[in-house]
Design a protein around this motif. Structure first.
Motif, PDB file in Angstrom:
ATOM      1  N   SER A   1       0.857  -1.464  -0.203  1.00  0.00           N
ATOM      2  CA  SER A   1       0.033  -0.158   0.050  1.00  0.00           C
ATOM      3  C   SER A   1       0.947   1.431   0.046  1.00  0.00           C
ATOM      4  O   SER A   1       0.315   2.081   0.019  1.00  0.00           O
ATOM      5  CB  SER A   1      -0.997   0.060   1.213  1.00  0.00           C
ATOM      6  OG  SER A   1      -0.109  -0.084   2.423  1.00  0.00           O
ATOM      7  N   ALA A   2       2.122   0.956  -0.068  1.00  0.00           N
ATOM      8  CA  ALA A   2       3.035   2.176  -0.007  1.00  0.00           C
ATOM      9  C   ALA A   2       2.701   3.243  -1.243  1.00  0.00           C
ATOM     10  O   ALA A   2       2.662   4.577  -1.010  1.00  0.00           O
ATOM     11  CB  ALA A   2       4.529   1.974  -0.203  1.00  0.00           C
ATOM     12  N   PRO A   3       2.251   2.878  -2.379  1.00  0.00           N
ATOM     13  CA  PRO A   3       2.128   3.813  -3.390  1.00  0.00           C
ATOM     14  C   PRO A   3       0.927   4.607  -2.937  1.00  0.00           C
ATOM     15  O   PRO A   3       0.757   5.788  -3.422  1.00  0.00           O
ATOM     16  CB  PRO A   3       2.084   2.974  -4.653  1.00  0.00           C
ATOM     17  CG  PRO A   3       2.895   1.705  -4.545  1.00  0.00           C
ATOM     18  CD  PRO A   3       2.644   1.492  -2.840  1.00  0.00           C
ATOM     19  N   ALA A   4      -0.169   4.236  -2.323  1.00  0.00           N
ATOM     20  CA  ALA A   4      -1.431   4.642  -2.012  1.00  0.00           C
ATOM     21  C   ALA A   4      -1.225   5.808  -1.062  1.00  0.00           C
ATOM     22  O   ALA A   4      -1.774   6.882  -0.990  1.00  0.00           O
ATOM     23  CB  ALA A   4      -2.212   3.555  -1.599  1.00  0.00           C
ATOM     24  N   LEU A   5       0.066   5.342  -0.248  1.00  0.00           N
ATOM     25  CA  LEU A   5       0.178   6.591   0.589  1.00  0.00           C
ATOM     26  C   LEU A   5       1.367   7.682   0.305  1.00  0.00           C
ATOM     27  O   LEU A   5       1.943   8.011   1.281  1.00  0.00           O
ATOM     28  CB  LEU A   5       0.824   5.608   1.886  1.00  0.00           C
ATOM     29  CG  LEU A   5      -0.286   4.784   2.520  1.00  0.00           C
ATOM     30  CD1 LEU A   5       0.412   3.976   3.777  1.00  0.00           C
ATOM     31  CD2 LEU A   5      -1.628   5.359   3.093  1.00  0.00           C
ATOM     32  N   ALA A   6       1.770   7.553  -0.888  1.00  0.00           N
ATOM     33  CA  ALA A   6       2.602   8.544  -1.570  1.00  0.00           C
ATOM     34  C   ALA A   6       2.326  10.073  -1.052  1.00  0.00           C
ATOM     35  O   ALA A   6       1.023  10.388  -0.733  1.00  0.00           O
ATOM     36  CB  ALA A   6       2.758   8.425  -2.936  1.00  0.00           C
ATOM     37  N   ALA A   7       3.276  10.722  -0.607  1.00  0.00           N
ATOM     38  CA  ALA A   7       3.111  11.901  -0.204  1.00  0.00           C
ATOM     39  C   ALA A   7       2.516  12.960  -0.991  1.00  0.00           C
ATOM     40  O   ALA A   7       2.758  12.901  -2.274  1.00  0.00           O
ATOM     41  CB  ALA A   7       4.548  12.590   0.326  1.00  0.00           C
ATOM     42  N   ALA A   8       1.700  13.744  -0.576  1.00  0.00           N
ATOM     43  CA  ALA A   8       0.858  14.629  -1.469  1.00  0.00           C
ATOM     44  C   ALA A   8       1.993  16.063  -1.568  1.00  0.00           C
ATOM     45  O   ALA A   8       2.547  16.221  -0.870  1.00  0.00           O
ATOM     46  CB  ALA A   8      -0.276  15.191  -0.704  1.00  0.00           C
ATOM     47  N   PRO A   9       1.654  16.492  -2.740  1.00  0.00           N
ATOM     48  CA  PRO A   9       2.477  17.800  -3.013  1.00  0.00           C
ATOM     49  C   PRO A   9       2.128  19.088  -2.155  1.00  0.00           C
ATOM     50  O   PRO A   9       0.886  19.104  -1.892  1.00  0.00           O
ATOM     51  CB  PRO A   9       2.574  18.011  -4.493  1.00  0.00           C
ATOM     52  CG  PRO A   9       0.967  17.405  -4.793  1.00  0.00           C
ATOM     53  CD  PRO A   9       1.015  16.108  -3.961  1.00  0.00           C
ATOM     54  N   THR A  10       3.117  19.791  -1.878  1.00  0.00           N
ATOM     55  CA  THR A  10       2.560  21.080  -1.058  1.00  0.00           C
ATOM     56  C   THR A  10       2.206  22.119  -2.002  1.00  0.00           C
ATOM     57  O   THR A  10       2.467  21.889  -3.240  1.00  0.00           O
ATOM     58  CB  THR A  10       3.846  21.281  -0.314  1.00  0.00           C
ATOM     59  OG1 THR A  10       5.066  21.957  -1.032  1.00  0.00           O
ATOM     60  CG2 THR A  10       4.490  20.337   0.504  1.00  0.00           C
ATOM     61  N   ASP A  11       1.507  23.193  -1.730  1.00  0.00           N
ATOM     62  CA  ASP A  11       1.268  24.165  -2.456  1.00  0.00           C
ATOM     63  C   ASP A  11       2.645  24.730  -3.024  1.00  0.00           C
ATOM     64  O   ASP A  11       2.530  25.100  -4.158  1.00  0.00           O
ATOM     65  CB  ASP A  11       0.657  25.344  -1.642  1.00  0.00           C
ATOM     66  CG  ASP A  11      -0.736  25.120  -1.244  1.00  0.00           C
ATOM     67  OD1 ASP A  11      -1.286  24.056  -1.616  1.00  0.00           O
ATOM     68  OD2 ASP A  11      -1.274  25.965  -0.891  1.00  0.00           O
ATOM     69  N   ALA A  12       3.844  24.794  -2.594  1.00  0.00           N
ATOM     70  CA  ALA A  12       5.084  25.188  -2.922  1.00  0.00           C
ATOM     71  C   ALA A  12       5.477  24.477  -4.227  1.00  0.00           C
ATOM     72  O   ALA A  12       5.838  25.115  -4.899  1.00  0.00           O
ATOM     73  CB  ALA A  12       6.099  25.452  -1.734  1.00  0.00           C
ATOM     74  N   ASP A  13       5.386  23.053  -3.937  1.00  0.00           N
ATOM     75  CA  ASP A  13       5.651  22.272  -4.985  1.00  0.00           C
ATOM     76  C   ASP A  13       4.916  22.520  -6.457  1.00  0.00           C
ATOM     77  O   ASP A  13       5.473  22.523  -7.403  1.00  0.00           O
ATOM     78  CB  ASP A  13       5.372  20.709  -4.578  1.00  0.00           C
ATOM     79  CG  ASP A  13       6.310  20.392  -3.277  1.00  0.00           C
ATOM     80  OD1 ASP A  13       7.476  20.684  -3.245  1.00  0.00           O
ATOM     81  OD2 ASP A  13       5.831  19.435  -2.754  1.00  0.00           O
ATOM     82  N   ILE A  14       3.772  22.653  -6.336  1.00  0.00           N
ATOM     83  CA  ILE A  14       2.689  22.866  -7.335  1.00  0.00           C
ATOM     84  C   ILE A  14       3.071  24.361  -7.922  1.00  0.00           C
ATOM     85  O   ILE A  14       2.970  24.313  -9.142  1.00  0.00           O
ATOM     86  CB  ILE A  14       1.292  22.657  -6.896  1.00  0.00           C
ATOM     87  CG1 ILE A  14       1.024  21.283  -6.377  1.00  0.00           C
ATOM     88  CG2 ILE A  14       0.406  23.189  -8.028  1.00  0.00           C
ATOM     89  CD1 ILE A  14      -0.353  20.877  -5.610  1.00  0.00           C
ATOM     90  N   ASN A  15       3.078  25.315  -7.078  1.00  0.00           N
ATOM     91  CA  ASN A  15       3.401  26.531  -7.618  1.00  0.00           C
ATOM     92  C   ASN A  15       4.997  26.500  -8.364  1.00  0.00           C
ATOM     93  O   ASN A  15       4.871  27.252  -9.477  1.00  0.00           O
ATOM     94  CB  ASN A  15       3.733  27.642  -6.286  1.00  0.00           C
ATOM     95  CG  ASN A  15       2.112  27.983  -5.810  1.00  0.00           C
ATOM     96  OD1 ASN A  15       1.256  27.810  -6.292  1.00  0.00           O
ATOM     97  ND2 ASN A  15       2.360  28.342  -4.535  1.00  0.00           N
ATOM     98  N   ARG A  16       5.927  25.848  -7.943  1.00  0.00           N
ATOM     99  CA  ARG A  16       7.047  25.583  -8.570  1.00  0.00           C
ATOM    100  C   ARG A  16       6.576  24.936 -10.145  1.00  0.00           C
ATOM    101  O   ARG A  16       7.161  25.517 -11.049  1.00  0.00           O
ATOM    102  CB  ARG A  16       8.124  24.768  -7.889  1.00  0.00           C
ATOM    103  CG  ARG A  16       9.136  24.311  -8.759  1.00  0.00           C
ATOM    104  CD  ARG A  16       9.989  23.551  -7.846  1.00  0.00           C
ATOM    105  NE  ARG A  16      11.310  23.057  -8.889  1.00  0.00           N
ATOM    106  CZ  ARG A  16      11.937  22.149  -8.539  1.00  0.00           C
ATOM    107  NH1 ARG A  16      11.721  21.136  -7.532  1.00  0.00           N
ATOM    108  NH2 ARG A  16      12.878  21.373  -9.479  1.00  0.00           N
ATOM    109  N   LEU A  17       5.823  23.959 -10.154  1.00  0.00           N
ATOM    110  CA  LEU A  17       5.581  23.339 -11.401  1.00  0.00           C
ATOM    111  C   LEU A  17       4.623  24.228 -12.136  1.00  0.00           C
ATOM    112  O   LEU A  17       4.944  24.382 -13.439  1.00  0.00           O
ATOM    113  CB  LEU A  17       4.767  22.013 -11.239  1.00  0.00           C
ATOM    114  CG  LEU A  17       4.086  21.304 -12.506  1.00  0.00           C
ATOM    115  CD1 LEU A  17       5.195  20.862 -13.363  1.00  0.00           C
ATOM    116  CD2 LEU A  17       2.941  20.223 -11.902  1.00  0.00           C
TER     117      LEU A  17
END
Length: 175
Positions: A25-41
């Motif tokens: 189940s590790a892939p299902a628990l993958a860390a969510a991106p932060t607002d800063a990560d998304i703003n960078r993208l």
């Protein structure tokens, strides 16, 4: 599982089973991106400038729709004035609703729902690279060429459709 590991105690078997489930189940628990990560993208992918580039096209389409309405009807000067005011209000509403300030939170939310932190960071790295910047630079030309190619592909189909329409229009009426 107990058949395959008979020598293990019940407690140890449970631990092994829990570890296996956790690993699966590790892939299902993958860390969510932060607002800063998304703003960078979003910055790397030029999302705001792409949106800003679409707005004039949408405004032009909207203006043409109002012009079509005016051409299809004989409007009085008062109706023409009302239609123009309606067009101005619609343009202002469209501009406000599709502004980056309004849509950025939606983008952030949708990226959070759709991608893991790892995905977002990998995409940001790609768009920050020279290859990613080249893709962004050349995408408008690609889309223009795709539209031209599709139009060329449609010409024979449209010619066939025109022949079919002429055959139907030239057919004598059946009584």
């Amino acid at each position: 599982m107990t058949r395959f590991i008979p020598a293990l105690s019940t407690g140890l078997r449970r631990t092994v089973l829990l570890l296996a489930l956790a690993a699966a189940s590790a892939p299902a628990l993958a860390a969510a991106p932060t607002d800063a990560d998304i703003n960078r993208l979003l910055a790397a992918s030029r999302a705001q400038s792409m949106l800003d580039g679409m707005l004039p096209q949408l405004q032009t389409m909207q203006r043409q729709q109002f012009e079509d309405i005016a051409r299809q009807r004989q409007l009085t000067p008062q109706q023409t004035e009302q239609l123009q005011r309606m067009q101005q209000r619609t343009t202002a509403t469209l501009t406000q609703a599709l502004s980056w300030q309004q849509l950025r939170p939606m983008y952030v939310d949708l990226y959070k729902k759709s991608f893991s932190k790892e995905d977002v960071l990998a995409m940001a790295e790609f768009y920050e690279s020279s290859a990613g910047q080249s893709l962004l630079d050349k995408t408008p030309l690609l889309m223009q060429n795709v539209m031209i190619a599709i139009q060329e592909k449609m010409k024979p189909l449209m010619a066939d459709l025109e022949k079919d329409m002429q055959a139907i229009l030239n057919e004598p009426e059946k009584k």
